[in-house]
Design an enzyme around this catalytic site. Sequence first.
Site, mmCIF file in Angstrom:
data_model
loop_
_atom_site.group_PDB
_atom_site.id
_atom_site.type_symbol
_atom_site.label_atom_id
_atom_site.label_comp_id
_atom_site.label_asym_id
_atom_site.label_seq_id
_atom_site.Cartn_x
_atom_site.Cartn_y
_atom_site.Cartn_z
ATOM 1 N N SER A 187 0.794 -1.228 0.000
ATOM 2 C CA SER A 187 0.000 0.000 0.000
ATOM 3 C C SER A 187 0.827 1.280 0.000
ATOM 4 O O SER A 187 0.307 2.339 -0.310
ATOM 5 C CB SER A 187 -0.971 0.023 1.180
ATOM 6 N N LYS B 62 0.894 4.679 6.834
ATOM 7 C CA LYS B 62 0.255 5.508 5.794
ATOM 8 C C LYS B 62 0.828 6.911 5.858
ATOM 9 O O LYS B 62 1.547 7.282 6.774
ATOM 10 C CB LYS B 62 -1.267 5.585 5.999
#
Length: 183
Positions: A39, A80
């Site tokens: 990701s 993230k």
Amino acid sequence: MEKKKSEFWEWTKALIIAVVLAAVIRYFLFAPIVVDGLSMMPTLHDQDRMIVNKLSYKIGEPERFDIIVFHAPENKDYIKRVIGLPGDKIEYKNDTLYVNGEAYEEPYLDEYKQQVIDGPLTEPFTLLEVTGQETVPEGHLFVMGDNRRYSKDSRHIGTIEMEKVLGNTSMIYWPIEDIRFVD
């Protein structure tokens, strides 16, 4: 005999101090983490090993585009990038990030944007559409993975409470050929 006991006691004390010091550093200051998944590609690769700075947000505030580690709803830690800070209005259109109506460049996405031939890297959305809120709430962050098409992030799990943030990370220490600081 007395000298051996004294030497043994000195080694025991040194070992106890080392273990306590290591535990304090690991629990309160720095901790290792392994990137699990794709990701954050191309910035971070699967199985990269990084150091989490747990002290960073105890003495300071997150900044836009920091890479953070937080406890996700699935009892897992996610890595993230901070896109929205408290009070921000977030919108993506024409593959461009707009924060409070101002366009922002995201140079860490350039490599993937050049590779995409079937539409935008980041599908258009507004914060209201994906979270039901006009702005990022106080005490929360809006985060996204760099691999926008394959990232489970605030578009799916909502904004992240600051209490769930472990810290930020910017140093890869393993594998050796990938040792570097990341932006």
